[in-house]
Design an enzyme around this catalytic site. Sequence first.
Site, short mmCIF file in Angstrom:
data_model
loop_
_atom_site.label_atom_id
_atom_site.label_comp_id
_atom_site.label_asym_id
_atom_site.label_seq_id
_atom_site.Cartn_x
_atom_site.Cartn_y
_atom_site.Cartn_z
N PRO A 42 0.82 -1.21 0.00
CA PRO A 42 0.00 0.00 0.00
C PRO A 42 0.86 1.27 0.00
CG PRO A 42 -0.83 -1.59 1.57
CD PRO A 42 0.49 -2.11 1.10
N GLU A 43 0.39 2.27 -0.72
CA GLU A 43 1.08 3.55 -0.77
C GLU A 43 0.50 4.47 0.30
OE1 GLU A 43 3.18 4.17 -3.84
OE2 GLU A 43 2.89 2.08 -4.34
N LYS A 103 3.16 4.97 6.11
CA LYS A 103 2.41 3.74 5.85
C LYS A 103 1.95 3.06 7.14
CE LYS A 103 4.86 2.95 1.51
NZ LYS A 103 5.58 1.96 0.69
N ARG A 122 10.16 -6.33 -6.20
CA ARG A 122 9.71 -4.96 -6.34
C ARG A 122 9.68 -4.64 -7.83
NH1 ARG A 122 9.14 -2.42 -1.62
NH2 ARG A 122 10.47 -2.88 0.16
#
Length: 280
Positions: free
Chosen positions: A2-3, A51, A250
């Site tokens: 999540p950003e 975050k 990633r």
Amino acid sequence: MPEGDTVWQAAKRLHGALAGSVLTRSDLRVPRYATVDLTGRAVLDVTPRGKHLLTRIEGGLTLHSHLKMDGSWRVYAPGQRWSGGPAHQIRAILGTADRTAVGYRLPVLDLLRTTEEEHFVGHLGPDLLGPDWDGDRALANLLRDPARPLGEALLDQRNLAGIGNIYKSELCFLLGVTPWLPVGALPAERAAQLPALAKKLLEVNRDRPVRATTGRRGQDLFVYGRAPRPCLRCGTSIRVADQGDGSRERPTYWCPRCQTGPAPTPAPPGGPRSRYRTTP
């Protein structure tokens, strides 16, 4: 992962559902908190920090959670069917007379004294969506290690808090450089633009159900998730490779024509992205 805008939205939902109400149900499904009972205490507020989520509870307590890759908080009305995943994935339940918040697949869950919050989030850099935002400090943090690849530096929450893999790829595209470019090689005028641009991306998306960086309907993102489709600007095929130390995937997306700087060489057909080799 999540950003920062996703976490901001989660905090907004949780705050609206719980803040100002007394807990009538409390279930923390983590062994060290199995006997903790928070019922009878009011929820004071829910605050995002990068975050991280900080749910502050009457009596000087804070429930700290982090969503990592797959975690989520869902809010349900009385009688509504819970749909966030199977029951064995539930890690936390906080319920009031009107709403129930359910935390699924939370890899990080800590109950601490509110006075100890800095031990858990004090290492974070300026929060792109927080009241502590300081663009000059964020840029100074990024430039502290000039040899580090820009993409890795952007993901380091100690530099600035809130950027994840999607915004990393999109921000590098908008700056016209690859995520493998050393931070110190970023042209001065683009470095000066970086903090404000990063903040703008998260701010314009924090209230949107669908994240967008392009301003084009039906074409929400410039590069992330778009390989091998053509670049929206030049038509070149978007590429993807993993970036980092290999401890986790990633996937990083870029346009080899619109973005200058080092980039991975193509892998053999069918080869794993993690074996790409970065070359100037």
